[in-house]
Scaffold this motif. Structure first.
Motif, PDB file in Angstrom:
ATOM      1  N   ASP A 158       0.890  -1.162   0.000  1.00 16.02           N
ATOM      2  CA  ASP A 158       0.000   0.000   0.000  1.00 16.02           C
ATOM      3  C   ASP A 158       0.927   1.209   0.000  1.00 16.02           C
ATOM      4  O   ASP A 158       1.624   1.459   0.983  1.00 16.02           O
ATOM      5  CB  ASP A 158      -0.882  -0.002   1.251  1.00 16.02           C
ATOM      6  CG  ASP A 158      -1.829   1.189   1.309  1.00 16.02           C
ATOM      7  OD1 ASP A 158      -1.604   2.183   0.586  1.00 16.02           O
ATOM      8  OD2 ASP A 158      -2.782   1.134   2.105  1.00 16.02           O
ATOM      9  N   PRO A 159       1.008   1.961  -1.106  1.00 21.53           N
ATOM     10  CA  PRO A 159       2.010   3.020  -1.235  1.00 21.53           C
ATOM     11  C   PRO A 159       1.900   4.148  -0.212  1.00 21.53           C
ATOM     12  O   PRO A 159       2.844   4.914  -0.037  1.00 21.53           O
ATOM     13  CB  PRO A 159       1.798   3.564  -2.650  1.00 21.53           C
ATOM     14  CG  PRO A 159       0.501   3.028  -3.108  1.00 21.53           C
ATOM     15  CD  PRO A 159       0.163   1.833  -2.286  1.00 21.53           C
ATOM     16  N   VAL A 160       0.782   4.269   0.487  1.00 18.07           N
ATOM     17  CA  VAL A 160       0.662   5.332   1.491  1.00 18.07           C
ATOM     18  C   VAL A 160       0.812   4.791   2.910  1.00 18.07           C
ATOM     19  O   VAL A 160       0.735   5.551   3.874  1.00 18.07           O
ATOM     20  CB  VAL A 160      -0.673   6.109   1.359  1.00 18.07           C
ATOM     21  CG1 VAL A 160      -0.785   6.743  -0.015  1.00 18.07           C
ATOM     22  CG2 VAL A 160      -1.869   5.244   1.660  1.00 18.07           C
ATOM     23  N   TRP A 161       1.059   3.477   3.032  1.00 18.58           N
ATOM     24  CA  TRP A 161       1.125   2.873   4.355  1.00 18.58           C
ATOM     25  C   TRP A 161       2.222   1.814   4.351  1.00 18.58           C
ATOM     26  O   TRP A 161       1.978   0.650   4.031  1.00 18.58           O
ATOM     27  CB  TRP A 161      -0.229   2.236   4.693  1.00 18.58           C
ATOM     28  CG  TRP A 161      -0.447   1.977   6.139  1.00 18.58           C
ATOM     29  CD1 TRP A 161      -0.253   0.798   6.788  1.00 18.58           C
ATOM     30  CD2 TRP A 161      -0.903   2.904   7.123  1.00 18.58           C
ATOM     31  NE1 TRP A 161      -0.561   0.935   8.108  1.00 18.58           N
ATOM     32  CE2 TRP A 161      -0.972   2.223   8.342  1.00 18.58           C
ATOM     33  CE3 TRP A 161      -1.255   4.248   7.089  1.00 18.58           C
ATOM     34  CZ2 TRP A 161      -1.373   2.830   9.530  1.00 18.58           C
ATOM     35  CZ3 TRP A 161      -1.665   4.844   8.261  1.00 18.58           C
ATOM     36  CH2 TRP A 161      -1.722   4.143   9.456  1.00 18.58           C
ATOM     37  N   GLY A 162       3.441   2.209   4.696  1.00 16.42           N
ATOM     38  CA  GLY A 162       4.549   1.264   4.736  1.00 16.42           C
ATOM     39  C   GLY A 162       4.588   0.540   6.070  1.00 16.42           C
ATOM     40  O   GLY A 162       4.298   1.129   7.110  1.00 16.42           O
ATOM     41  N   ILE A 163       4.953  -0.739   6.020  1.00 15.37           N
ATOM     42  CA  ILE A 163       5.021  -1.529   7.248  1.00 15.37           C
ATOM     43  C   ILE A 163       6.411  -2.145   7.371  1.00 15.37           C
ATOM     44  O   ILE A 163       6.853  -2.895   6.501  1.00 15.37           O
ATOM     45  CB  ILE A 163       3.948  -2.632   7.261  1.00 15.37           C
ATOM     46  CG1 ILE A 163       2.556  -1.996   7.196  1.00 15.37           C
ATOM     47  CG2 ILE A 163       4.086  -3.505   8.512  1.00 15.37           C
ATOM     48  CD1 ILE A 163       1.422  -2.984   7.040  1.00 15.37           C
ATOM     49  N   TYR A 164       7.070  -1.782   8.465  1.00 16.32           N
ATOM     50  CA  TYR A 164       8.380  -2.352   8.789  1.00 16.32           C
ATOM     51  C   TYR A 164       8.200  -3.300   9.962  1.00 16.32           C
ATOM     52  O   TYR A 164       7.561  -2.968  10.961  1.00 16.32           O
ATOM     53  CB  TYR A 164       9.365  -1.245   9.169  1.00 16.32           C
ATOM     54  CG  TYR A 164      10.646  -1.764   9.753  1.00 16.32           C
ATOM     55  CD1 TYR A 164      11.633  -2.295   8.940  1.00 16.32           C
ATOM     56  CD2 TYR A 164      10.868  -1.745  11.130  1.00 16.32           C
ATOM     57  CE1 TYR A 164      12.816  -2.790   9.479  1.00 16.32           C
ATOM     58  CE2 TYR A 164      12.045  -2.227  11.671  1.00 16.32           C
ATOM     59  CZ  TYR A 164      13.013  -2.752  10.843  1.00 16.32           C
ATOM     60  OH  TYR A 164      14.178  -3.251  11.376  1.00 16.32           O
TER      61      TYR A 164
END
Length: 136
Positions: free
Chosen positions: A50-56
């Motif tokens: 999701d390009p507006v919600w990065g998850i690390y």
């Protein structure tokens, strides 16, 4: 539930929140692509499906990066669930983006704090209390 931090690029470096004038207009952190690349450089393996919600999700915990929908990223919201060790990466990210991080739990700048991870530690204490009560 998370420890929340917001990143802004102000027109100058501030020492505390009260110093920010009401007419301050933060500058963009960069294009969406530039911000995603910088986040991924500092936090390798960040998932941008999701390009507006990065998850690390790494050894020290997790961060969700909310960059918004605009191609010119005005601010970056971090939703952190991690150990204190993650704070070094957040400060490195700020250095790379030329911005400052505001700890939303106590309205202070991480780079100006005597203990930058203090808000994160308080969040973990609260989380642990909630979990203990739900099990008890």
């Amino acid at each position: 539930m998370s420890w929340d931090v917001s990143l802004y690029k102000f027109t100058r470096r501030y020492s505390n929140i009260q110093d920010i004038p009401g007419d301050e207009q933060p500058r963009p952190l960069g294009t969406l692509s530039e911000v995603q690349t910088t986040v991924s450089d500092v936090f390798p393996g960040t998932n941008w499906n999701d390009p507006v919600w990065g998850i690390y999700d790494g050894d020290f915990g997790s961060i969700e990066f909310n960059v918004g929908k605009d191609d010119s990223v005005q601010s970056l919201a971090l939703h952190v669930r991690a150990s204190d060790a993650i704070v070094g990466g957040i400060l490195q990210l700020c250095e790379r983006l030329g911005c400052q991080a505001i700890d939303l739990s106590n309205s202070s700048f991480l780079d100006q704090a005597e203990r930058p991870a203090a808000g994160l530690a308080k969040w973990r204490e609260y989380r642990d209390q909630v979990i203990a009560k739900s099990r008890g």
